[in-house]
Design an enzyme around this catalytic site. Sequence first.
Site, PDB file in Angstrom:
ATOM      1  N   GLU A   1      20.832  48.009   7.638  1.00 52.97           N
ATOM      2  CA  GLU A   1      21.271  46.954   8.551  1.00 52.97           C
ATOM      3  C   GLU A   1      22.773  47.091   8.767  1.00 52.97           C
ATOM      4  O   GLU A   1      23.542  47.014   7.808  1.00 52.97           O
ATOM      5  CB  GLU A   1      20.956  45.576   7.958  1.00 52.97           C
ATOM      6  CG  GLU A   1      21.276  44.445   8.912  1.00 52.97           C
ATOM      7  CD  GLU A   1      21.082  43.071   8.278  1.00 52.97           C
ATOM      8  OE1 GLU A   1      21.667  42.809   7.208  1.00 52.97           O
ATOM      9  OE2 GLU A   1      20.349  42.255   8.863  1.00 52.97           O
TER      10      GLU A   1
ATOM     11  N   TYR B   1      24.814  44.358  16.618  1.00 50.08           N
ATOM     12  CA  TYR B   1      23.906  44.406  15.463  1.00 50.08           C
ATOM     13  C   TYR B   1      22.925  45.547  15.666  1.00 50.08           C
ATOM     14  O   TYR B   1      22.356  45.696  16.760  1.00 50.08           O
ATOM     15  CB  TYR B   1      23.145  43.077  15.364  1.00 50.08           C
ATOM     16  CG  TYR B   1      22.128  43.026  14.247  1.00 50.08           C
ATOM     17  CD1 TYR B   1      22.451  42.468  13.009  1.00 50.08           C
ATOM     18  CD2 TYR B   1      20.843  43.546  14.419  1.00 50.08           C
ATOM     19  CE1 TYR B   1      21.519  42.433  11.973  1.00 50.08           C
ATOM     20  CE2 TYR B   1      19.915  43.510  13.392  1.00 50.08           C
ATOM     21  CZ  TYR B   1      20.261  42.953  12.178  1.00 50.08           C
ATOM     22  OH  TYR B   1      19.338  42.917  11.165  1.00 50.08           O
TER      23      TYR B   1
END
Length: 399
Positions: free
Chosen positions: A207, A119
């Site tokens: 993101e 991530y």
Amino acid sequence: MNIHEYQAKELLAKFGVPVPAGYAAMTVDEAVEASKKLPGPLYVVKAQIHAGGRGKGKFKELPADAKGGVRLAKTAEEVRAHATDMLGNTLVTIQTGEHGKQVNRLYITDGVDIAKEFYLAVLVDRATGRVAFVVSTEGGMDIETVAHDTPEKIHTFDVDPATGFMPHHGRAVATALGLTGDLAKQAQSLAGKVYDAFLGTDASQIEINPLAVTDDGKLMVLDAKVGFDGNAMFRHKDLAELRDETEEDPAELEASKYDLAYIKLDGDIGCMVNGAGLAMATMDIIKLNGMFPANFLDVGGGATKEKVTAAFKIILSDPAVKGILVNIFGGIMRCDIIAEGIVAAAKEVNLSVPLVVRLEGTNVQQGKEILANSGLAIVPANDLGDAAKKIVAEVKKAA
Ligand code: ADP
Ligand code: MG
């Protein structure tokens, strides 16, 4: 303003960030054609909606055991079957709410053999007022869950705007992801490019989840969610074209077309005000008199008659509105312009709720005359307190 995954990837690719090849498709045939342009042997058919959790999502119209909004395919025929399942149907994910979102676009992309999922996000840290990196080895899952269950697995740091992105920031990303050797170099380079993309587009967030390590040792962006700062869009005309209006709240969308600041709220009294401060004060004084505002609406300083008419229609499009309070201080904005807009809109929409208008400032006399001569049941008010009392009384009387 948010954009779709395929648009985000095209944008990131322009900044040199590695993404798998892929094509957007609006129809089943386009999806099949797109897959033929890709090398194979694995394709991924991805529903494009402004919400995450698509892989684990469910389609309302399909059986409960049907696959979600991210599906692998090995042949063009499988691509066709998945595209047929998805297009026009409603995908419900943890981020869409129970109503789900209709899938009108697909992204057909190269299937990648994934060794690991990470991530990586770049966003504005409001506490420090700086651009921050959020990095975790726990990719591919819901980051809120990771933050809740294993907060130690999330690493964050921010970038000093005076220095910008430095090599040590890149190393911090690589270290947080436990990467060494060539993969560490790739991570450093990728982090710098994502930072460039963030600054270069006035993004509010980028993101990447997952950021994948492939079986053959490459770092790649498999999913990206990008949002921009709406206040900076005036200097990114090219980005404005990426907007997908079908993804937005209809009233807020309509308001943005006329450059109105509109936010829907839960109360009964619609407000049309110029200036954010006056709008806040108007909301407060409505509450003080025992009712709640149905919206925040700032028509701004240089509003035209068309803008005021649009504002009026947007307020009235909300079925919760039981009365309207117009509170305008005419400084730059002239009261007669406001009055013309109010009369035009009220006539056009067939006003069915009480309307109290308080005007003050430039051309206030002409404004009041326009209202009084309009033949409409407009209740004039002399000051803010008077206006709030009157609208609350009118709404209660009408109920
Ligand atoms: P969402 O976050 O909305 O569920 P993702 O794009 O992250 O959608 O896809 C979900 C999962 O599907 C990813 O975590 C990844 O494991 C897999 N996936 C997505 N894109 C690809 C791809 N191009 N190749 C292989 N697997 C993929
Ligand atoms: Mg994802």
